[in-house]
Design a protein around this motif. Structure first.
Motif, PDB file in Angstrom:
ATOM      1  N   LYS A   1      -2.920  -3.528   8.214  1.00 34.96           N
ATOM      2  CA  LYS A   1      -3.972  -4.367   8.305  1.00 34.96           C
ATOM      3  C   LYS A   1      -4.874  -3.526   9.600  1.00 34.96           C
ATOM      4  CE  LYS A   1      -5.353  -9.238   9.541  1.00 34.96           C
ATOM      5  NZ  LYS A   1      -4.791 -10.233  10.011  1.00 34.96           N
ATOM      6  N   HIS A   2      -4.250  -3.206  10.459  1.00 35.68           N
ATOM      7  CA  HIS A   2      -5.109  -2.499  11.637  1.00 35.68           C
ATOM      8  C   HIS A   2      -5.783  -1.100  11.266  1.00 35.68           C
ATOM      9  CE1 HIS A   2      -4.171  -5.833  14.214  1.00 35.68           C
ATOM     10  NE2 HIS A   2      -2.848  -5.615  14.212  1.00 35.68           N
ATOM     11  N   VAL A   3      -4.903  -0.486  10.552  1.00 32.57           N
ATOM     12  CA  VAL A   3      -5.267   0.826  10.140  1.00 32.57           C
ATOM     13  C   VAL A   3      -6.414   0.812   9.238  1.00 32.57           C
ATOM     14  CG1 VAL A   3      -4.425   3.265   9.117  1.00 32.57           C
ATOM     15  CG2 VAL A   3      -3.054   1.971  10.918  1.00 32.57           C
ATOM     16  N   TYR A   4      -6.010  -0.037   7.979  1.00 34.38           N
ATOM     17  CA  TYR A   4      -6.993   0.210   6.683  1.00 34.38           C
ATOM     18  C   TYR A   4      -7.993  -1.065   6.774  1.00 34.38           C
ATOM     19  CZ  TYR A   4      -3.546   3.235   5.132  1.00 34.38           C
ATOM     20  OH  TYR A   4      -2.634   4.575   4.967  1.00 34.38           O
ATOM     21  N   GLY A   5      -7.795  -2.046   7.524  1.00 28.54           N
ATOM     22  CA  GLY A   5      -8.642  -3.340   7.526  1.00 28.54           C
ATOM     23  C   GLY A   5      -7.996  -4.338   6.513  1.00 28.54           C
ATOM     24  N   LYS A   6      -8.450  -5.373   7.027  1.00 34.45           N
ATOM     25  CA  LYS A   6      -8.203  -6.726   6.120  1.00 34.45           C
ATOM     26  C   LYS A   6      -8.621  -6.674   4.971  1.00 34.45           C
ATOM     27  CE  LYS A   6      -8.317 -11.770   6.525  1.00 34.45           C
ATOM     28  NZ  LYS A   6      -9.071 -12.972   7.318  1.00 34.45           N
TER      29      LYS A   6
ATOM     30  N   THR B   1      -9.061  -4.194   2.913  1.00 38.69           N
ATOM     31  CA  THR B   1      -8.229  -3.434   1.862  1.00 38.69           C
ATOM     32  C   THR B   1      -6.870  -4.042   1.515  1.00 38.69           C
ATOM     33  OG1 THR B   1      -8.897  -1.452   2.926  1.00 38.69           O
ATOM     34  CG2 THR B   1      -6.920  -1.284   1.885  1.00 38.69           C
ATOM     35  N   ILE B   2      -6.314  -4.934   2.357  1.00 41.66           N
ATOM     36  CA  ILE B   2      -5.195  -5.625   2.117  1.00 41.66           C
ATOM     37  C   ILE B   2      -5.434  -6.522   1.248  1.00 41.66           C
ATOM     38  CG2 ILE B   2      -3.299  -7.034   2.979  1.00 41.66           C
ATOM     39  CD1 ILE B   2      -3.121  -4.177   4.236  1.00 41.66           C
ATOM     40  N   GLN B   3      -6.556  -7.513   1.242  1.00 40.03           N
ATOM     41  CA  GLN B   3      -6.749  -8.375   0.532  1.00 40.03           C
ATOM     42  C   GLN B   3      -6.926  -7.949  -0.981  1.00 40.03           C
ATOM     43  OE1 GLN B   3     -10.094 -10.361   2.356  1.00 40.03           O
ATOM     44  NE2 GLN B   3      -8.622 -12.032   3.270  1.00 40.03           N
ATOM     45  N   GLN B   4      -7.711  -6.689  -1.146  1.00 39.29           N
ATOM     46  CA  GLN B   4      -8.103  -6.178  -2.401  1.00 39.29           C
ATOM     47  C   GLN B   4      -6.696  -5.659  -3.128  1.00 39.29           C
ATOM     48  OE1 GLN B   4     -10.953  -3.005  -1.866  1.00 39.29           O
ATOM     49  NE2 GLN B   4     -12.276  -4.365  -0.770  1.00 39.29           N
ATOM     50  N   ALA B   5      -5.873  -5.196  -2.378  1.00 43.01           N
ATOM     51  CA  ALA B   5      -4.558  -4.965  -2.873  1.00 43.01           C
ATOM     52  C   ALA B   5      -3.689  -5.969  -3.408  1.00 43.01           C
ATOM     53  CB  ALA B   5      -3.806  -4.191  -1.901  1.00 43.01           C
ATOM     54  N   MET B   6      -4.154  -7.189  -2.687  1.00 39.61           N
ATOM     55  CA  MET B   6      -3.292  -8.275  -3.354  1.00 39.61           C
ATOM     56  C   MET B   6      -4.056  -8.910  -4.644  1.00 39.61           C
ATOM     57  SD  MET B   6      -2.307 -10.312   0.315  1.00 39.61           S
ATOM     58  CE  MET B   6      -1.169  -9.365   1.488  1.00 39.61           C
TER      59      MET B   6
ATOM     60  N   LEU C   1       0.768  -1.326   0.288  1.00 42.00           N
ATOM     61  CA  LEU C   1      -0.058   0.064  -0.050  1.00 42.00           C
ATOM     62  C   LEU C   1       0.865   1.310   0.092  1.00 42.00           C
ATOM     63  CD1 LEU C   1      -2.779  -0.844   2.693  1.00 42.00           C
ATOM     64  CD2 LEU C   1      -2.984  -1.400   0.209  1.00 42.00           C
ATOM     65  N   ASN C   2       0.088   2.200  -0.558  1.00 39.57           N
ATOM     66  CA  ASN C   2       0.989   3.766  -0.415  1.00 39.57           C
ATOM     67  C   ASN C   2       2.364   3.625  -0.899  1.00 39.57           C
ATOM     68  OD1 ASN C   2      -1.526   4.631   0.991  1.00 39.57           O
ATOM     69  ND2 ASN C   2      -0.411   3.785   2.923  1.00 39.57           N
TER      70      ASN C   2
END
Length: 361
Positions: A98-103, A105-110, A36-37
């Protein structure tokens, strides 16, 4: 992992950067992007953490094979006398994000294909390998268990932890009928790290309390990587993962060693990329560490193929996983009698394959 914490952690690198700058050494800066970012990540790291005032060359990299790609590119710049040193660093606060943006968001980026997941693609690769190698689903599942036991042995030895043997559930509901939960890379970690490459003259300016490690050979190759190109990516039984074979052969030739012989004699450590089972299996087969797929169970029982314990147990900071492997391999070589280390890089769904061979000076 605040800026102050990172500055303290990289104090030695900051000092080296200042010293080489004062000597007017030609420095290039490479950066392994976070998930991210990533847009300003490299600039932020080198200007705000490492304290650079100006940069004439900066490159960013965005795949799991990137750390090996950076070594290859940096070696070329130094060998051609275009630069005296190359800084290769990466930073990815995956656990914090993961804590800041949520799980989600991480999964979507992957989700790099906006359709088939990476897990599903590797599952399709596994099925294709089974077809080409003429093995059953049951034998493949046995091999995945053998791989996990291999990683677990190393991880327990490294950490002295009592890890309960638990392979987790099967992943049919995620279209991963050949995988269990522990076959997947685990990204729940914050990571920051780096390595510095330099020519001999520049390295002599730096006083370090430990030995040096030479990049003796490194190469990467890429083929088309989409769910539709999996058949070509995997290849045929007698030419499995041809781009991996090509990278390995070129790196081995540059290093002027026989990897198989040095490994068998105990002079070389492996760090095979372990994101999903077909990748380490493909490495062992294409490099002819084993002559036949039927030899894999015995090989995995007797020979450790990582120095870290793999990307599930030891965690996997996305694009930076192989950078962590390079750092750990250097530490292993410096503090042991091992002369050589081989680090394998894998990008996307296997379309980028890189190999780096390190040598203790």
């Amino acid at each position: 992992m605040t800026s102050d914490v990172l500055k303290e952690a990289f104090n030695e690198a900051i000092t080296i950067n200042k010293k080489l700058t004062a000597y007017k050494k030609r420095i290039a800066y490479f950066f392994i992007d976070p998930l991210l970012n990533s847009f300003e990540a490299a600039n932020d790291f080198y200007f705000n953490i490492l304290g650079c005032h100006s940069i004439s060359k900066i490159n960013t990299y965005k795949s799991g094979a990137s750390p090996v790609q950076t070594l290859c590119d940096a070696k070329e710049l130094i060998d051609e006398d275009l630069y005296d040193a190359v800084f290769i660093f990466g930073y990815d606060p995956l656990l914090t994000n993961k804590h800041v943006y949520g799980k989600n968001t991480i999964q979507q980026a992957m989700d790099i294909f906006n359709g088939k997941s990476i897990l599903e693609c590797y599952n399709l690769i596994s099925h294709r390998m089974c077809e080409e190698m003429g093995i059953s689903k049951e034998f493949f599942l046995q091999l995945t268990d053998d791989l996990y036991r291999n990683y677990l042995k190393t991880y327990v030895k490294n950490t002295n932890q009592k890890v309960t043997y638990d392979r987790g559930r099967m992943l049919e509901n995620l279209k991963g009928d050949l995988f269990r939960m522990t076959d997947c890379a685990n990204p729940n970690i914050d990571f920051a790290g780096g390595v510095i490459l330099a020519n001999d003259q520049t390295a002599n300016l730096i006083t370090l309390p430990y030995g040096r490690v030479k990049v003796s050979g490194t190469k990467y190759n890429m083929v088309k990587g989409t769910p539709e190109s999996i058949d070509k990516l995997v290849g045929q039984k007698n030419n499995l993962f041809a781009h991996l074979r090509s990278s390995f052969s070129a790196a081995q030739e540059q290093a002027k060693i026989n990897v198989f012989e040095e490994f068998r004699k105990g002079n070389l450590c492996l760090e095979v990329y372990t994101c999903y089972p077909p990748i380490p299996l493909a490495f062992l087969l294409t490099t002819e560490m084993v002559e036949s797929i039927l030899e894999l169970p015995e090989f995995l029982l007797n020979h450790e193929i990582t120095v870290t314990g793999g990307m599930n147990l030891n965690r996997a900071p996305w694009n930076n996983s192989a950078l962590n492997s390079l750092i750990e391999m250097c530490n292993t070589m410096i503090h042991s009698g091992i002369k050589y280390g081989l680090v394998h890089g894998n990008g996307g769904i296997g379309e980028i394959q890189g190999v780096a061979i390190l040598e203790k000076v």
